[in-house]
Design a protein around this motif. Sequence first.
Motif, PDB file in Angstrom:
ATOM      1  N   SER A   1      43.510  24.406  17.938  1.00 39.97           N
ATOM      2  CA  SER A   1      42.869  23.247  18.520  1.00 39.97           C
ATOM      3  C   SER A   1      43.120  23.160  20.023  1.00 39.97           C
ATOM      4  CB  SER A   1      43.401  22.007  17.816  1.00 39.97           C
ATOM      5  OG  SER A   1      42.722  20.888  18.232  1.00 39.97           O
TER       6      SER A   1
ATOM      7  N   GLU B   1      49.908  24.008   9.618  1.00 43.39           N
ATOM      8  CA  GLU B   1      49.783  22.897  10.564  1.00 43.39           C
ATOM      9  C   GLU B   1      49.973  23.390  11.999  1.00 43.39           C
ATOM     10  OE1 GLU B   1      52.163  19.393   9.881  1.00 43.39           O
ATOM     11  OE2 GLU B   1      51.331  18.451  11.668  1.00 43.39           O
TER      12      GLU B   1
ATOM     13  N   LEU C   1      56.830  18.349  15.716  1.00 46.56           N
ATOM     14  CA  LEU C   1      56.263  19.107  14.595  1.00 46.56           C
ATOM     15  C   LEU C   1      57.260  20.133  14.078  1.00 46.56           C
ATOM     16  CD1 LEU C   1      53.887  20.126  12.827  1.00 46.56           C
ATOM     17  CD2 LEU C   1      53.206  21.546  14.738  1.00 46.56           C
TER      18      LEU C   1
ATOM     19  N   LEU D   1      44.557  23.629  26.239  1.00 44.86           N
ATOM     20  CA  LEU D   1      44.958  22.238  26.374  1.00 44.86           C
ATOM     21  C   LEU D   1      46.304  22.114  25.685  1.00 44.86           C
ATOM     22  CD1 LEU D   1      42.927  20.331  27.720  1.00 44.86           C
ATOM     23  CD2 LEU D   1      42.644  19.266  25.498  1.00 44.86           C
TER      24      LEU D   1
ATOM     25  N   LYS E   1      46.791  24.979  13.079  1.00 40.90           N
ATOM     26  CA  LYS E   1      45.769  23.972  13.379  1.00 40.90           C
ATOM     27  C   LYS E   1      45.963  23.434  14.792  1.00 40.90           C
ATOM     28  CE  LYS E   1      44.663  22.306   8.713  1.00 40.90           C
ATOM     29  NZ  LYS E   1      43.195  22.285   8.677  1.00 40.90           N
ATOM     30  N   ARG E   2      47.230  23.173  15.143  1.00 44.85           N
ATOM     31  CA  ARG E   2      47.504  22.654  16.482  1.00 44.85           C
ATOM     32  C   ARG E   2      47.196  23.678  17.559  1.00 44.85           C
ATOM     33  NH1 ARG E   2      51.369  18.540  16.970  1.00 44.85           N
ATOM     34  NH2 ARG E   2      51.415  17.332  15.059  1.00 44.85           N
TER      35      ARG E   2
ATOM     36  N   ILE F   1      50.641  18.629  22.576  1.00 42.67           N
ATOM     37  CA  ILE F   1      51.792  17.745  22.791  1.00 42.67           C
ATOM     38  C   ILE F   1      52.467  17.517  21.440  1.00 42.67           C
ATOM     39  CG2 ILE F   1      52.506  15.515  23.732  1.00 42.67           C
ATOM     40  CD1 ILE F   1      49.695  15.500  25.106  1.00 42.67           C
ATOM     41  N   GLY F   2      53.770  17.349  21.475  1.00 41.84           N
ATOM     42  CA  GLY F   2      54.473  17.009  20.238  1.00 41.84           C
ATOM     43  C   GLY F   2      54.837  18.205  19.375  1.00 41.84           C
TER      44      GLY F   2
ATOM     45  N   ALA G   1      59.884  18.284  12.030  1.00 42.47           N
ATOM     46  CA  ALA G   1      59.347  17.822  10.743  1.00 42.47           C
ATOM     47  C   ALA G   1      59.184  19.000   9.789  1.00 42.47           C
ATOM     48  CB  ALA G   1      58.000  17.128  10.971  1.00 42.47           C
TER      49      ALA G   1
END
Lengths: 432, 371
Positions: A61, A54, A32, A24, A57-58, A27-28, A35
């Motif tokens: 996920s 982080e 990220l 999946l 994690k994305r 997005i973004g 940042a």
Amino acid sequence: MAGNAITDVPDGSTAGRQLEVSWLSPIGMTGLSIANFIYRLFTLGIYDFWARTEVRKRLWSAIRLDGEPLVYTGTGKELFLGFIIVFGLVLLPILLLSAGIILAFGPTSPVAQLFPLALYVFIFLLFGVAIYRAQRYRLLRTSWRGIRGSLDGNSWNYGWTYFWTFLLIPLTLGWIIPWRTTKLQTLITNDAMFGDREFFFKGDAGPLYGPFAMLWIGVFAIYVGASLVFAVAIAALQHTFGLDTLSPGGQLKPEIASIVAIGTLGIIAMAYLLYLLISAWYRACIINHFAKRTHFEGAQFKAKVTGAGLLWIDVTNILILLVGALLLIIPLSIAAVLIVAVANSIDATLLESLLGPDVKIRFAAISVPIAIFIMALSFTLLLPVTQARAMGYFISHLSIEGPIALERIAQSTAGQVSTGEGLAQAFDIDAF
Amino acid sequence: MPSEIPHQRFEARLSDGKTADAQDVMVELTERGISIRLPGSHDPVIWQYGALSTSEPLTQHAIDALVTYAHQLGATLFVPGPRFARSLATLAPQLTASAERWRSARPWLWATAALIAVTIAISLTDLSPARTMAMMLPDEARQTMGRHMVTAMSQGHRLCETADGRAALDKLTAKLSKAAKTESDFRVVVVDRMLVNAFATPGENIVLTRGLLEKANGVDEIAGVLAHEMGHGIERHPETGFIRAVGLNAAAELFTGGGGTLGSLGVLLLQFSYSREAECEADDHALRILRDAEISAKGLAEFFIRISKKGQLQESDPVNLLSTHPVTLDRLAKALRQGGYKLRPALSAKDWRALKSICGASDKVQVPKSE
């Protein structure tokens, strides 16, 4: 064997589920990336451990089994502590020992000359250990529906195999590589577990030798081809300029030297692209072959990646990283030119009277290291975007064939670790 | 807050973390937390907002949420659809990406600010940790360091030594050492290299190059350069430079994640150059030493003028005297102002000739102007 697992179901009522693997797309990732970059910049790079976490994690996920995400449960603090421990136990002692040996024996003594050699052997021995431990940490910090993965084996065993098989690469002119890759994959996959159930890998290197032969011949051809092109180019240069290519000192004239440098870079870049082309195809063969030989609870993995697909991801990822770097370097360069122009337009004595003596030198002493720091980081600006693309490609072409009895998979009993990946981080072994 | 709570119900899947199985549940966002209603059970389980964590930080792009609860370890709640995730982000703002980033970066931002403040404080005051450590180094360690540096710097080149030349050099060194009033005497060696250079190494060692001797316009220049290098030695600049290099190297490894710079210390030994302040300190010592030794400071001044002119130095020199010893007008003026004391030749003409040819007869191309 794992293949019998399904028929073992006592009442036969649960034959297991066919798990659907999907990706999946997160997005973004660009936001990220930016940042993370800003935080890394303002913490002198230390935030990297949390940034990495982080991103993972994305990415984790985004991997879905039956629509539910894999969860990365690691923390930035664990990565940070892991690195600090390795820094204190390995890197710092090595640094102090190097300094001590040079001081005690002198930089030209045999001891000081042999020490780096011994050091490289030691570090290389740790290399495989680092790979294994990083993998273990990641598996322990990966869970699905609360069930953890683990890697239940000895990292030194893997490290040693990694080391001695590496030494054989030059001796066998590279022909050990498919066998070695298979051997290492066997070691690590057979140690891997999800919950209390083991992964099972029975691979043979045989099917890899055909593709490897193509790769080997291809690399050889590229090398010969590039050398020929280089020789022809040099000969053409000499033919055009004659003895004018040399300055009185016997060295190449600067303008000729720059032509040679650019030409050499061009040839290397072309050779690298060709190499990517052939090796992508070989890597696709490895991935598909290894997936087919990996079993879990009777189900079999299946990968359908292609060389063209991998190559496309590789090349576009390189371009994305370059764009990311340019996005930073171009404004930075413009700013630098403007600052220098303004500084030069102001009277030097006025500048010094306002801001103290040597203001330009002081400014340069501060700004140059900062600029270098930013430039070094700039190539990693869009790294998370490229990592998501690479992982996405792989996961979208991966499937699990055959049912898995999920209710039979119980929580892992493997020992936990409290710090992560220090060694791998120290040696820059890192895919994600 | 309660007005924002949508009180909508969402379909979700709950895993207990004991097996990989999951069951369908209904959840609701309430004032107290996430209310989870298991099928066939009357009382919902409440997961309080403060003890929640999510598999990935919540963002506006979230399309679903996977929630865990600190008081029910192992259990995971998966709620598909973006509405739940976005409502949860407003009710438990600590779970948003920006909050998590700020939380983990804040200590390091403070640490960075503190580091910058300390660095500025150190550079504004005269504090120098490296120098303090250099001052505490035992003599023996400094001697060993110095010897090795001399060996490293003269690698591939012989050390020049003739009986007369050595005697003359010792005479000059003794005279300057006496004026310098240091505890231990300086040892000076001449390396057979044509580049014009001089450097102090730890433990009161000084290296001169053949090029420096042959291009010098008189013994006063050499005396000036020697006195200047002694100044560096007295201030322990070489030791300080080395310690600073080791420290910076360690810091660089820490920040860059290690690797790469290991084992490059041998190179570092050869690389450091001195700050402007250090050069000034060395100059001050040089002028004092020259005065006490009754040697003219004009030699030093002339030397500064000469090396600051372009063309005198080969630009391709790996170690360029000009880059390691930047000449400024201040320094020159200070040397030129010096005077008002009785002058005596630093060495007799005969001794100077012996010193100058300590590396043997000079190459025909490199014949220096005669005195």
